[in-house]
Design a protein around this motif. Structure first.
Motif, PDB file in Angstrom:
ATOM      1  N   ALA A 277       0.827  -1.210   0.000  1.00 29.49           N
ATOM      2  CA  ALA A 277       0.000   0.000   0.000  1.00 29.49           C
ATOM      3  C   ALA A 277       0.859   1.257   0.000  1.00 29.49           C
ATOM      4  O   ALA A 277       0.480   2.283  -0.588  1.00 29.49           O
ATOM      5  N   PHE A 278       2.042   1.159   0.639  1.00 30.97           N
ATOM      6  CA  PHE A 278       2.919   2.328   0.744  1.00 30.97           C
ATOM      7  C   PHE A 278       4.321   1.974   0.243  1.00 30.97           C
ATOM      8  O   PHE A 278       5.285   1.937   1.010  1.00 30.97           O
ATOM      9  N   PRO A 279       4.442   1.706  -1.050  1.00 33.55           N
ATOM     10  CA  PRO A 279       5.734   1.308  -1.613  1.00 33.55           C
ATOM     11  C   PRO A 279       6.765   2.426  -1.490  1.00 33.55           C
ATOM     12  O   PRO A 279       6.450   3.609  -1.687  1.00 33.55           O
ATOM     13  N   GLY A 280       7.972   2.031  -1.109  1.00 32.54           N
ATOM     14  CA  GLY A 280       9.050   3.006  -1.006  1.00 32.54           C
ATOM     15  C   GLY A 280       9.041   3.819   0.265  1.00 32.54           C
ATOM     16  O   GLY A 280       9.936   4.649   0.470  1.00 32.54           O
ATOM     17  N   VAL A 281       8.040   3.592   1.136  1.00 36.04           N
ATOM     18  CA  VAL A 281       7.968   4.332   2.404  1.00 36.04           C
ATOM     19  C   VAL A 281       8.646   3.502   3.480  1.00 36.04           C
ATOM     20  O   VAL A 281       8.195   2.400   3.805  1.00 36.04           O
ATOM     21  N   SER A 282       9.735   4.010   4.029  1.00 37.02           N
ATOM     22  CA  SER A 282      10.441   3.260   5.069  1.00 37.02           C
ATOM     23  C   SER A 282       9.669   3.305   6.379  1.00 37.02           C
ATOM     24  O   SER A 282       9.059   4.319   6.715  1.00 37.02           O
ATOM     25  N   GLN A 283       9.660   2.177   7.081  1.00 32.82           N
ATOM     26  CA  GLN A 283       9.029   2.048   8.403  1.00 32.82           C
ATOM     27  C   GLN A 283       7.542   2.385   8.390  1.00 32.82           C
ATOM     28  O   GLN A 283       7.000   2.921   9.361  1.00 32.82           O
ATOM     29  N   ALA A 284       6.871   2.044   7.284  1.00 31.45           N
ATOM     30  CA  ALA A 284       5.423   2.291   7.219  1.00 31.45           C
ATOM     31  C   ALA A 284       4.697   1.489   8.301  1.00 31.45           C
ATOM     32  O   ALA A 284       3.726   1.966   8.904  1.00 31.45           O
ATOM     33  N   ASP A 285       5.177   0.267   8.558  1.00 26.38           N
ATOM     34  CA  ASP A 285       4.536  -0.562   9.582  1.00 26.38           C
ATOM     35  C   ASP A 285       4.664   0.076  10.964  1.00 26.38           C
ATOM     36  O   ASP A 285       3.747  -0.004  11.777  1.00 26.38           O
TER      37      ASP A 285
ATOM     38  N   ARG B  22       1.843   1.277  13.770  1.00 26.34           N
ATOM     39  CA  ARG B  22       1.856   0.960  15.201  1.00 26.34           C
ATOM     40  C   ARG B  22       1.719   2.225  16.053  1.00 26.34           C
ATOM     41  O   ARG B  22       1.200   2.171  17.172  1.00 26.34           O
ATOM     42  N   ASP B  23       2.186   3.351  15.535  1.00 30.82           N
ATOM     43  CA  ASP B  23       2.077   4.611  16.281  1.00 30.82           C
ATOM     44  C   ASP B  23       0.626   4.983  16.560  1.00 30.82           C
ATOM     45  O   ASP B  23       0.348   5.784  17.467  1.00 30.82           O
TER      46      ASP B  23
ATOM     47  N   GLY C 252      -5.283   5.529  20.720  1.00 34.71           N
ATOM     48  CA  GLY C 252      -6.432   4.701  21.082  1.00 34.71           C
ATOM     49  C   GLY C 252      -6.811   3.627  20.078  1.00 34.71           C
ATOM     50  O   GLY C 252      -7.819   2.949  20.258  1.00 34.71           O
ATOM     51  N   TRP C 253      -6.005   3.453  19.030  1.00 31.99           N
ATOM     52  CA  TRP C 253      -6.279   2.390  18.075  1.00 31.99           C
ATOM     53  C   TRP C 253      -5.789   1.068  18.673  1.00 31.99           C
ATOM     54  O   TRP C 253      -4.672   1.003  19.205  1.00 31.99           O
TER      55      TRP C 253
END
Length: 230
Positions: free
Chosen positions: A41-49, A53-54, A59-60
């Motif tokens: 979903a977020f190609p090329g985005v570092s640390q998207a995972d 988690r943030d 409250g998520w």
């Protein structure tokens, strides 16, 4: 209210906000997603995972297989959608009560790295669900002082207790002090000892019951016969 599209090229937002919108649009509460899906979903985005988690700070509720044994490695479940972080006003209000990393560590240490509600330690399996291990987090609880003022104070909860925090939302300090003062002197002395030690001391009755519970079935039958129960 119509939500922005997470993949709208015109959307000026960070990965955490886009990730929240992606979870709502593509996963939904109760849905399962994987790290690979996040990367796609977020190609090329570092640390998207990590940005996903943030969202827990807002409250998520997102579970991994350490929280839910039915999940496989790399799988996560969106249990609950929290504060709408794409709304700048909601995000700004939430920031007032956000717990800093320093405060989080201090609270965990003050609570002896145990859940303030059930007493389980981080990483310890739940007695009623051995396949689940406790994951600790720090939240805030509203405390009513005897002078009528309210304050929010941090405390440590495990994920299971935090999921049922309706009864933990508000603490009445004045009522608790009154209840303690209404105890007879023996019980007041006992609870003071517990407070000084930071844990409850086992009574002779507690120790006898625990010892009996750990006995083999044959020994329990012998004890019951001797006491005239069976």
């Amino acid at each position: 209210m119509t939500l922005p599209r997470w993949d709208d090229p015109a959307l000026k937002a960070g990965t955490m906000i886009k990730g929240a919108l992606w979870l709502v649009a593509e996963v939904g509460e109760g849905g399962i997603f994987t790290k690979e899906q996040v990367r796609q979903a977020f190609p090329g985005v570092s640390q998207a995972d990590r940005r996903i988690r943030d969202l827990r700070d807002y409250g998520w509720v997102i579970h991994t297989n350490t929280d839910d044994a039915s999940l496989g490695p790399g799988e996560q479940r969106l249990v609950k959608v929290g504060i709408p972080v794409w709304d700048s006003n909601a995000r700004r209000e939430a920031a007032i009560t956000t717990i800093s990393a320093k405060q989080r560590q201090a609270t965990l240490a003050a609570d002896n790295y145990q859940c303030a509600n059930c007493g389980i330690a981080g990483g310890e399996p739940y007695p009623e669900s051995p396949h689940q291990t406790a994951v600790l987090s720090v939240t805030k609880r509203r405390v009513a002082r005897p002078d009528g003022t309210d304050t929010e104070q941090p405390l440590t909860l495990c994920k299971l207790c935090r999921a049922g925090t309706e009864r933990l939302d508000h603490a009445d300090l004045g009522q608790l002090l009154a209840d303690i003062r209404n105890l007879d002197q023996v019980d007041q002395d006992r609870i003071r000892r517990w407070m000084r030690r930071g844990r409850r001391g086992a009574t002779p009755l507690d120790r006898a019951w625990t010892a009996y519970r750990r006995m083999p079935a044959e020994a329990k039958e012998e004890i019951a016969r001797d006491l005239g129960i069976a």
